[in-house]
Design an enzyme around this catalytic site. Sequence first.
Site, PDB file in Angstrom:
ATOM      1  N   THR A   1      -2.590  -3.349   4.783  1.00  0.00           N
ATOM      2  CA  THR A   1      -2.701  -3.389   6.399  1.00  0.00           C
ATOM      3  C   THR A   1      -2.244  -4.710   6.981  1.00  0.00           C
ATOM      4  O   THR A   1      -1.984  -5.610   6.366  1.00  0.00           O
ATOM      5  CB  THR A   1      -4.300  -3.420   6.325  1.00  0.00           C
ATOM      6  OG1 THR A   1      -4.820  -2.384   6.149  1.00  0.00           O
ATOM      7  CG2 THR A   1      -4.591  -3.497   8.212  1.00  0.00           C
TER       8      THR A   1
ATOM      9  N   GLU B   1     -11.141   1.979   4.503  1.00  0.00           N
ATOM     10  CA  GLU B   1     -10.751   3.070   3.496  1.00  0.00           C
ATOM     11  C   GLU B   1     -10.774   4.346   4.401  1.00  0.00           C
ATOM     12  O   GLU B   1     -11.239   5.319   3.903  1.00  0.00           O
ATOM     13  CB  GLU B   1     -11.884   3.331   2.514  1.00  0.00           C
ATOM     14  CG  GLU B   1     -11.945   2.211   1.378  1.00  0.00           C
ATOM     15  CD  GLU B   1     -10.783   1.880   0.544  1.00  0.00           C
ATOM     16  OE1 GLU B   1      -9.707   2.946   0.526  1.00  0.00           O
ATOM     17  OE2 GLU B   1     -10.343   0.757   0.204  1.00  0.00           O
TER      18      GLU B   1
END
Lengths: 661, 661
Positions: free
Chosen positions: A139, A421
């Site tokens: 990320t 997730e």
Amino acid sequence: MNPDIIKERQNATFDVEKLINILDRGPEKTKRRREIESLIFNDPDFKEENPNFLSRSERYDQAVRKSVNMILKLREYGITDPEEIYYYKRCMHRNRPEPLDLHLGMFLPTLLNQATSEQMDHFFMPAWNLEIIGTYAQTEMGHGTHLRGLETTATYDPATQEFVINSPTVSSIKWWPGGLGKTSNHAIVLAQLHTQGNCHGLHAFIVPIRNMDTHIPLPGIVVGDIGPKFGFSEVDNGFLKLDNVRIPRDNMLMKYAKVDPDGTYMKPPSAKLTYGTMVFIRSLIVGEAAQALAKSCTIAIRYSAVRHQSEIRPGEPEPQIIDYQTQQYKLFPLLAMTYAFTFVGQYMKETYHRISGDISQGDFSELPELHALSAGLKAFTTWAANGAVEVCRMSCGGHGYSCSSALPDIYVELTPMCTYEGENTVMMLQTARYLVKSYQQAKAGQQLSGSVSYLSDAEQRRVQPQPVAARPTVVDINDLASLVEVYKLRAANLVQLAAKSIQQELQNRKSQADAWNSSATDLVRASDAHCHYVVVKLFTEKLGEINDTAIHSVLSTLALLYALHGIQQNSGDFLLAGLLRGPQVLQISVRIKDLLSQLRPNAVALVDSFDIHDNKLNSVLGRYDGNVYENLFEWARSSPLNATEVHESFHKYLKPLRAKL
Amino acid sequence: MNPDIIKERQNATFDVEKLINILDRGPEKTKRRREIESLIFNDPDFKEENPNFLSRSERYDQAVRKSVNMILKLREYGITDPEEIYYYKRCMHRNRPEPLDLHLGMFLPTLLNQATSEQMDHFFMPAWNLEIIGTYAQTEMGHGTHLRGLETTATYDPATQEFVINSPTVSSIKWWPGGLGKTSNHAIVLAQLHTQGNCHGLHAFIVPIRNMDTHIPLPGIVVGDIGPKFGFSEVDNGFLKLDNVRIPRDNMLMKYAKVDPDGTYMKPPSAKLTYGTMVFIRSLIVGEAAQALAKSCTIAIRYSAVRHQSEIRPGEPEPQIIDYQTQQYKLFPLLAMTYAFTFVGQYMKETYHRISGDISQGDFSELPELHALSAGLKAFTTWAANGAVEVCRMSCGGHGYSCSSALPDIYVELTPMCTYEGENTVMMLQTARYLVKSYQQAKAGQQLSGSVSYLSDAEQRRVQPQPVAARPTVVDINDLASLVEVYKLRAANLVQLAAKSIQQELQNRKSQADAWNSSATDLVRASDAHCHYVVVKLFTEKLGEINDTAIHSVLSTLALLYALHGIQQNSGDFLLAGLLRGPQVLQISVRIKDLLSQLRPNAVALVDSFDIHDNKLNSVLGRYDGNVYENLFEWARSSPLNATEVHESFHKYLKPLRAKL
């Protein structure tokens, strides 16, 4: 022991130990679980300061200390079974996330899955022995789930046989990876691979980020902690800015994709290999959401049994608050939800293990269904649990706000599951994509299998002359099989409505993509209904495995409450689809109230059956012995602001003020 | 300025400054509000360290420092208008509760309302000058809203003309009062008054708790902080255990009730006098819930305009996330809710001021209605806002979890409002009591007035031959007046159902009290529907006051969205009551999607209209200029864990581990 809670336990109609065994999936597992717990809770090395009384830096420090001890103990005891390690770790950290989570849960497994044998020789043992401590940096500050959007680049330089890893913009700074801020000396960095003038998309690279000896960040690396968050205080979620950092060619994970010394790129054989891990992690999350719910219900229900407040009958002493219908209505459906999600989590883990053999053999046939199901159920269960924990907290009145209740901690540990997730709305839309595709296949006459087979049935029924309005009379609101059926038909109806909305938008000359976006809220509702159906169905199926009559009876009551409460909360859907009639909905409201009364004597026993050790629960309100008030007083007196009788601010500000006014 | 957000502002269809003036209730008020803000934000004495980077003790210390400065500044500037003081205080503390809240908001007002003139002479000026700092100690560890349940005793001893104040049990320890733990040297203690062998119920006593000079607790007093909570870190919520502490007879607040020197008790003339304050505080809470919502929507909507993520159309750049229908569906109904609750809060404050003159004249005729309404609306708005803030937070993806977003702080400041000043479920049941009573009066033929007058109408309609099913066809889902009508009928229907449930339980030979408890969930639903109707009605009525065409248009769209979204969320109620038919509910879903698109160009302008200064918003994600990422990086780098490059835990635990493995 508090006399109220003794009485509650005496009134239970079933054997708690037997239900504990069922939830553990066998008495041997209960035994082993308790052995692990006693290893931890009797070990002076795992004694901890109450984290609520510590600063963020002290919390991090304590967590690192405990994790390091854990590594030593696990080897000392020879605990190697992954499930046991997982339980040991979660229990030892009281379910709190910790700085080594990503090293153990992502760095090591990624090496195992994606490193070549040479890379394994080079990296694995140092990482296994925590010389190398790693994290997984995907990320970025400006980019989340959309992999194509990630900006970090890895450009191959054949002259030196190195990759140049770079963060070209502020938004490309890696952001959020656990353990990145302070703990890790390596990171697996996901970056867009450029070689020979072409971009080949995202690949994984092992990047050293700190000096192995001094732990000082290496040249070209800016690394640190992203600052305080809602919870996760033990974890150093970090940022990483890479300024043209050079790493050897061998640091690209090359088990599948490869870059030759001259820069020639070879692509991986299949993209589906990473699917399995995602499914597994999402099934774990469902279990963790159930666990957070189990803790919350244990606290709220035990406390409701010992707390006395206000009056039901004028003049009588204050009743236990669990005797208020409003309190039962808040908590018992959540108790039912906890059982439901616990069984769903178990089912998903079992299903994953069942088909993971197939996956490793290259048979991916069941994967799309499981992938879609795990995405939707992850979202469905974490959203529901998120709201539920807060209902439990607020049902404890003022004391629920105190950290002594543990409920604030449970919430902040749970709520990120809605985002990590796979962000929940994105997850619901992934499931919807599968549902709409299946619906179209069914419409084209294909017979579907698995959890979506009902879409075929619905399609067949649609062409038969049976009028919709004829159906509702057959629904028996006391029969779970019948309720599973109406949940199924509701899902079918909402999938159909969403598909029709897309059709409608296409007819309005929108592109496929815009039609999808313009129907997205309908699609989310369809996925939600599908997941709800699956949960009711799995809970009902689970009852078939229960042999003990008393336990079967109480779990059936819970399942019925879960199903009827869900209908009550979504009654518009059922009425709209003609699945229920008005009088039935009113009957359901009355029936729910009956079920609350029926569950009342077993409420405490049903949370005792989660068998959560007081040390793990860590809640003054939820103590097994029910001795809340004296312990609340003791907890407060030991809190840091009471270390001195007079706070220095009195002398600094309050007393001097007198002279100024 | 971020180019996306510039474009958003250019696309707005109305004049933001004009809407700001409407929300402030006049351009002069906007001007004065901004003057106060600039007094605060330009004052170096009010510069603050980011509380998220401080320990609890440091947060408390900083808050005391600022409060003390505030007292000095308010006198220096001669700010005396209560509304201006309130705004100054909230703005200066960035809406955070603070240690002097109860001194200013409860101790001083209670003296003003309940002290005799001799007591005023003795206590008021020292308290006004913060020599005496006081709090209001009612709640006990084991007892909340139920006043009869409180255990603390005040026993009059005529021999010494003293009251003996005592905490007889652990559960009787005073618990929660703000400012009690460390700040206050006095407390108004609520205790059961015993004199001449009789108990006369709860009365208020001024109890000195700390030495005026040294601030050390006085003999017989155990006082301290109750420990860390979910939020409220600046406030020293405290405990107070009184071990037969003696205070002079003159320390009982005797404006109304009295105890003579010989111990003779004289009761107060009316119990209704305290009602007014409760109504006022609850109306303030509605406004504060709206303010928390306004902040949350400002952050989430501005961030959604600058954040780009994933794809709608394949191959195109990542779109602004505000262009996803799912994001609009999360946020725009909450934006509508914010406007609704803002107007409701204003209405309640105005109504309170309108009738407070009557109250002080002893005319309580409007009070029961306002009391019932304020109880229900306090619960309705804080519950809704509680869920809404979390939706806003989660709509910001990962960054919403960072304290830099300010959303975690907003949540923990808001959520206690669901419990304090009347626990929400208890509040809903108070409103229900009024509704059921009114319903019975209507049934008995009485013509009702005020917000419940519809119960008379419903009763009249019921006896007319008009069939229920004939009604729905007249509902126009685009007409607010028509929607107010269906909300009203829904409320009438649910009140009737709750009353019938009580009737049914009575017929099952339950006592009145048990019948009430067995119908409590129905009663809460009825109250909720009543409040929902009132909110839709007040929002609709507010539109009548708006003259600017462009603003009228956009606020009408918001009101319509608020009303239709509420119907969609509760469609079962409307279908069940025969108020809407299936096809209409489907039309509403489609219409809501239209409204989302319609509001899209005005979304940023609508949050700009809340005119929340960046300093007050204190959110990196919600900055007016939209420059999120560079500031997020700066924020993170300045956080405490980054004060050193290497955390000491590396040398303490991680490095030594290598030698042990």
